[in-house]
Design a protein around this motif. Structure first.
Motif, PDB file in Angstrom:
ATOM      1  N   LYS A   2       0.856  -1.180   0.000  1.00  0.00           N
ATOM      2  CA  LYS A   2       0.000   0.000   0.000  1.00  0.00           C
ATOM      3  C   LYS A   2       0.893   1.231   0.000  1.00  0.00           C
ATOM      4  CE  LYS A   2      -3.732   0.033   2.319  1.00  0.00           C
ATOM      5  NZ  LYS A   2      -4.770   0.088   3.329  1.00  0.00           N
ATOM      6  N   SER A  86      -4.368   3.255   7.328  1.00  0.00           N
ATOM      7  CA  SER A  86      -4.693   2.318   6.256  1.00  0.00           C
ATOM      8  C   SER A  86      -5.551   2.975   5.181  1.00  0.00           C
ATOM      9  CB  SER A  86      -5.406   1.092   6.818  1.00  0.00           C
ATOM     10  OG  SER A  86      -5.669   0.168   5.797  1.00  0.00           O
ATOM     11  N   ASN A  91      -4.147   0.465  -2.061  1.00  0.00           N
ATOM     12  CA  ASN A  91      -3.712  -0.904  -2.275  1.00  0.00           C
ATOM     13  C   ASN A  91      -3.226  -1.018  -3.723  1.00  0.00           C
ATOM     14  OD1 ASN A  91      -3.762  -3.726  -3.034  1.00  0.00           O
ATOM     15  ND2 ASN A  91      -4.874  -4.097  -1.134  1.00  0.00           N
ATOM     16  N   LEU A 101      -5.399  -4.054   6.079  1.00  0.00           N
ATOM     17  CA  LEU A 101      -4.927  -5.325   5.537  1.00  0.00           C
ATOM     18  C   LEU A 101      -4.717  -6.267   6.709  1.00  0.00           C
ATOM     19  CD1 LEU A 101      -2.173  -4.295   2.971  1.00  0.00           C
ATOM     20  CD2 LEU A 101      -4.426  -5.196   2.482  1.00  0.00           C
TER      21      LEU A 101
END
Length: 165
Positions: A2, A86, A91, A101
């Motif tokens: 990522k 995140s 991704n 993830l």
């Protein structure tokens, strides 16, 4: 893998590692031998991409790492330490933002962090598959392979690193 899509990876020419007396060492619960193996593998992979190792106070980015344990508590502490978001990262396989993830215990996580804000702009993980009966040489080989595989992906988004990867 990522990564932060607004971070200009083309400007990255140098990298650093946190010194042993940095608070980063408190987040990492690995032996000195494992730490040395991971850091040497990081240096080898980043050097192969043509990036220069500098003191963490002078580097364009800092490379950090974490070996995921059964307890998620210490992983959360590490994530807070690198300001991991995140949702902020894309991704690379799906091109979408994912809430998180799932990283299984026994995996090695590598983050590339912006030094000023200590914020992760790139993350990859790889299951080490270390077994209790593994020799130190086998463990070291698994670490080297995992680091090389992950940082090869870093070279895919850093145009400067593509020439030698």
């Amino acid at each position: 893998m990522k990564y932060q899509p607004i971070f200009d990876f083309s400007q990255v020419k140098s990298y650093g590692l946190y010194q042993r007396d940095d608070e980063f060492s408190d987040w990492q619960l690995v032996s000195d031998g494992m730490r040395n193996g991971i850091e040497l593998a990081i240096e080898r992979a980043m050097d192969n991409h043509g990036l220069t190792l500098k003191d963490s106070t002078q580097a364009d980015v800092i490379v950090t790492y974490y070996v995921v344990r059964q307890s998620q508590r210490s992983f959360k502490t590490y994530n807070l330490g690198v300001n991991y978001c995140s949702y902020c990262l894309i991704n690379s396989k799906t091109g979408t933002r994912a809430a998180r993830l799932d990283i299984p215990p026994g995996s090695l996580v590598i983050d590339v962090v912006k030094p000023k804000h200590r914020r992760s702009v790139w993350r990859a993980s790889y299951p080490l598959g270390i077994r209790e009966k593994d020799t130190s040489l086998e463990v070291n080989n698994k670490v080297q392979y995992a680091v090389a595989a992950m940082l090869k992906q870093f070279g895919q988004i850093n145009p400067l690193a593509n020439h030698s990867a």
